[in-house]
Design a protein around this motif. Structure first.
Motif, PDB file in Angstrom:
ATOM      1  N   LEU A  35      -3.255   6.772   4.452  1.00  0.00           N
ATOM      2  CA  LEU A  35      -3.934   7.984   4.922  1.00  0.00           C
ATOM      3  C   LEU A  35      -5.445   7.870   4.734  1.00  0.00           C
ATOM      4  O   LEU A  35      -6.215   8.281   5.604  1.00  0.00           O
ATOM      5  CB  LEU A  35      -3.390   9.218   4.207  1.00  0.00           C
ATOM      6  N   TRP A  36      -5.905   7.281   3.626  1.00  0.00           N
ATOM      7  CA  TRP A  36      -7.338   7.091   3.405  1.00  0.00           C
ATOM      8  C   TRP A  36      -7.913   6.165   4.477  1.00  0.00           C
ATOM      9  O   TRP A  36      -8.980   6.442   5.037  1.00  0.00           O
ATOM     10  CB  TRP A  36      -7.600   6.523   2.008  1.00  0.00           C
TER      11      TRP A  36
ATOM     12  N   ILE B 258       0.847  -1.203   0.000  1.00  0.00           N
ATOM     13  CA  ILE B 258       0.000   0.000   0.000  1.00  0.00           C
ATOM     14  C   ILE B 258       0.877   1.247   0.000  1.00  0.00           C
ATOM     15  O   ILE B 258       1.855   1.332   0.749  1.00  0.00           O
ATOM     16  CB  ILE B 258      -0.907   0.017   1.257  1.00  0.00           C
ATOM     17  N   LEU B 259       0.512   2.231  -0.798  1.00  0.00           N
ATOM     18  CA  LEU B 259       1.194   3.524  -0.785  1.00  0.00           C
ATOM     19  C   LEU B 259       0.740   4.356   0.409  1.00  0.00           C
ATOM     20  O   LEU B 259      -0.311   4.086   1.003  1.00  0.00           O
ATOM     21  CB  LEU B 259       0.898   4.292  -2.070  1.00  0.00           C
ATOM     22  N   LEU B 260       1.492   5.391   0.734  1.00  0.00           N
ATOM     23  CA  LEU B 260       1.144   6.272   1.848  1.00  0.00           C
ATOM     24  C   LEU B 260      -0.259   6.851   1.675  1.00  0.00           C
ATOM     25  O   LEU B 260      -1.014   6.951   2.635  1.00  0.00           O
ATOM     26  CB  LEU B 260       2.174   7.388   2.012  1.00  0.00           C
TER      27      LEU B 260
ATOM     28  N   GLU C 250     -10.577   7.366  11.747  1.00  0.00           N
ATOM     29  CA  GLU C 250     -10.811   8.560  12.573  1.00  0.00           C
ATOM     30  C   GLU C 250     -12.285   8.957  12.537  1.00  0.00           C
ATOM     31  O   GLU C 250     -12.879   9.297  13.563  1.00  0.00           O
ATOM     32  CB  GLU C 250      -9.947   9.718  12.094  1.00  0.00           C
ATOM     33  N   LYS C 251     -12.899   8.880  11.370  1.00  0.00           N
ATOM     34  CA  LYS C 251     -14.287   9.317  11.185  1.00  0.00           C
ATOM     35  C   LYS C 251     -15.297   8.302  11.727  1.00  0.00           C
ATOM     36  O   LYS C 251     -16.244   8.673  12.417  1.00  0.00           O
ATOM     37  CB  LYS C 251     -14.544   9.542   9.691  1.00  0.00           C
ATOM     38  N   ASN C 252     -15.105   7.008  11.404  1.00  0.00           N
ATOM     39  CA  ASN C 252     -16.108   5.982  11.701  1.00  0.00           C
ATOM     40  C   ASN C 252     -15.697   4.965  12.757  1.00  0.00           C
ATOM     41  O   ASN C 252     -16.501   4.123  13.142  1.00  0.00           O
ATOM     42  CB  ASN C 252     -16.451   5.205  10.425  1.00  0.00           C
ATOM     43  N   GLY C 253     -14.433   4.963  13.135  1.00  0.00           N
ATOM     44  CA  GLY C 253     -13.928   3.958  14.069  1.00  0.00           C
ATOM     45  C   GLY C 253     -13.546   2.656  13.378  1.00  0.00           C
ATOM     46  O   GLY C 253     -13.004   1.750  13.983  1.00  0.00           O
TER      47      GLY C 253
END
Length: 95
Positions: free
Chosen positions: A78-79, A72-74, A85-88
């Motif tokens: 991050l995605w 996986i790329l950075l 962060e948003k949904n847990g």
């Protein structure tokens, strides 16, 4: 910029612990997350990641599981972290 600095610059409430110095592995935890995200640096600036995700079966039933991805790329890391962060957890794409 190194990996930890990049994550801390993008996310306010994040806890990062290095879990293995030999393989450059990190445990990342957000207040909302149902489980930790584990990231390991691989070759050529790619990553392996394990994270909480939800899948939906053909009847619409949702199941929480630990997803694993590598190479996986950075930007992909991050995605995933934005979703955590948003949904847990990472939610199915079409819900």
């Amino acid at each position: 910029m190194n990996f930890v600095a990049e994550i801390k610059s993008r996310f306010q409430e994040v806890n990062i612990n290095q879990t293995n110095t030999e393989s450059v592995s990190f445990e990342i935890l957000f207040p909302k997350s149902v489980d930790s995200v584990f990231v390991t640096l691989e070759e050529n600036e790619r990553f392996a990641v394990s994270y909480p995700a939800v899948k939906q079966d053909h009847r619409g039933k949702l199941t929480l599981y630990q997803a694993h991805s590598s190479n996986i790329l950075l930007a992909g890391i991050l995605w995933i972290l934005e979703q955590i962060e948003k949904n847990g957890k990472v939610m199915p794409e079409f819900m």
